[in-house]
Design an enzyme around this catalytic site. Structure first.
Site, PDB file in Angstrom:
ATOM      1  N   ASP A 191      44.737   7.331 -10.117  1.00  0.00           N
ATOM      2  CA  ASP A 191      44.890   6.820 -11.483  1.00  0.00           C
ATOM      3  C   ASP A 191      43.498   6.675 -12.097  1.00  0.00           C
ATOM      4  O   ASP A 191      42.902   7.675 -12.486  1.00  0.00           O
ATOM      5  CB  ASP A 191      45.663   5.495 -11.383  1.00  0.00           C
ATOM      6  CG  ASP A 191      46.053   4.901 -12.716  1.00  0.00           C
ATOM      7  OD1 ASP A 191      46.198   5.670 -13.680  1.00  0.00           O
ATOM      8  OD2 ASP A 191      46.215   3.677 -12.797  1.00  0.00           O
TER       9      ASP A 191
ATOM     10  N   LYS B 114      49.816   0.461   0.726  1.00  0.00           N
ATOM     11  CA  LYS B 114      51.095   0.802   1.312  1.00  0.00           C
ATOM     12  C   LYS B 114      51.700   2.036   0.672  1.00  0.00           C
ATOM     13  O   LYS B 114      52.608   2.661   1.210  1.00  0.00           O
ATOM     14  CB  LYS B 114      52.100  -0.351   1.085  1.00  0.00           C
ATOM     15  CG  LYS B 114      51.683  -1.668   1.647  1.00  0.00           C
ATOM     16  CD  LYS B 114      52.739  -2.743   1.235  1.00  0.00           C
ATOM     17  CE  LYS B 114      52.219  -4.122   1.465  1.00  0.00           C
ATOM     18  NZ  LYS B 114      53.061  -5.135   0.809  1.00  0.00           N
TER      19      LYS B 114
HETATM   20  P1  IMP Z   1      43.197   3.554  -9.168  1.00  0.00           P
HETATM   21  O1  IMP Z   1      42.137   2.796  -8.441  1.00  0.00           O
HETATM   22  O2  IMP Z   1      43.306   3.136 -10.598  1.00  0.00           O
HETATM   23  O3  IMP Z   1      43.087   5.051  -9.034  1.00  0.00           O
HETATM   24  O4  IMP Z   1      44.565   3.053  -8.578  1.00  0.00           O
HETATM   25  C1  IMP Z   1      45.139   3.587  -7.493  1.00  0.00           C
HETATM   26  C2  IMP Z   1      46.294   2.733  -7.015  1.00  0.00           C
HETATM   27  O5  IMP Z   1      46.946   2.029  -8.081  1.00  0.00           O
HETATM   28  C3  IMP Z   1      47.363   3.634  -6.442  1.00  0.00           C
HETATM   29  O6  IMP Z   1      47.092   3.913  -5.097  1.00  0.00           O
HETATM   30  C4  IMP Z   1      48.603   2.832  -6.670  1.00  0.00           C
HETATM   31  O7  IMP Z   1      48.805   1.944  -5.593  1.00  0.00           O
HETATM   32  C5  IMP Z   1      48.347   2.057  -7.935  1.00  0.00           C
HETATM   33  N1  IMP Z   1      48.938   2.730  -9.109  1.00  0.00           N
HETATM   34  C6  IMP Z   1      48.313   3.420 -10.087  1.00  0.00           C
HETATM   35  N2  IMP Z   1      49.179   3.925 -10.977  1.00  0.00           N
HETATM   36  C7  IMP Z   1      50.408   3.567 -10.536  1.00  0.00           C
HETATM   37  C8  IMP Z   1      51.742   3.803 -11.027  1.00  0.00           C
HETATM   38  O8  IMP Z   1      52.015   4.470 -12.045  1.00  0.00           O
HETATM   39  N3  IMP Z   1      52.745   3.246 -10.292  1.00  0.00           N
HETATM   40  C9  IMP Z   1      52.536   2.522  -9.158  1.00  0.00           C
HETATM   41  N4  IMP Z   1      51.316   2.286  -8.665  1.00  0.00           N
HETATM   42  C10 IMP Z   1      50.255   2.795  -9.354  1.00  0.00           C
END
Ligand code: IMP
Ligand code: MG
Length: 177
Positions: free
Chosen positions: A101, A42
């Site tokens: 992230d 979302k």
């Molecule tokens: P990844 O798979 O670790 O790259 O995570 C990506 C997803 O984690 C993003 O699309 C966000 O929904 C969530 N996410 C990562 N870091 C944050 C943050 O600092 N705040 C809120 N959501 C986060």
């Protein structure tokens, strides 16, 4: 709600300017390519709505919903809650994400979509947190590189709250510790 925010990291004005610039750049790069913007729900919903108003070329839009997080730590597993409705074979895809992230989610998504043979896949993210990268993935378009802090607002949540803040704020650590 606002008392959970330690500080504003990116103001409304900064968001507006950077998102407009990205829209213009994508419009230049994808003129005549008729891309499909794929919003990753979302978290993308406010960013994508603003971005699309600065894209002035022929394009279509679709959405996917994935989940990989509970609280502030990744579970490592990615689940597809809603798949695409458009046929993507031979099309140029632009994945629209709120934040890159660890990269685990986007890496999984890219591989998942690659099987359907799109012409290309690019990543457009509002924010990039390179310090936390675990997967070998980068953003083709990124508005802001940010430090390793948990941020909310402008679509991003902590346990489904704070998405409606109009700016990007750093959450007070005591909220999630
Ligand atoms: P990844 O798979 O670790 O790259 O995570 C990506 C997803 O984690 C993003 O699309 C966000 O929904 C969530 N996410 C990562 N870091 C944050 C943050 O600092 N705040 C809120 N959501 C986060
Ligand atoms: Mg997300």
């Amino acid at each position: 709600m606002k008392d959970a925010i330690e500080r504003v990291l990116i103001s409304e004005e900064e968001l507006e300017a950077a998102v407009a610039e990205m829209g213009k750049q994508i419009s230049r790069d994808y003129a005549d390519k008729d891309p499909i913007f794929i919003g990753v729900l979302k978290g993308c919903f406010i960013f994508m709505a603003d971005l699309m108003r600065h894209v002035d070329i022929s394009c279509s839009m679709d959405f996917m919903a994935v989940s990989s997080y509970s609280g502030t730590t990744s579970t490592g597993a990615v689940k597809i809650n809603k798949d695409l409705s458009e046929i993507i074979e031979g099309r140029h895809l632009i994945l629209v994400e709120d934040i890159l992230d660890s990269g685990v989610t986007l890496n999984y998504l890219k591989n998942y979509l690659m099987v359907r043979k799109p012409a290309s896949i690019a990543v457009a993210t509002l924010m990039d947190k390179p310090a936390r990268r675990r997967a070998d993935i980068y953003a083709d378009y990124s508005c802001f590189e940010i430090p390793d802090a948990f941020v909310v607002g402008y679509g991003l949540d902590y346990n489904e709250r704070y998405r409606n803040l109009p700016y990007i704020g750093v959450l007070k650590p005591e909220i999630y510790s």
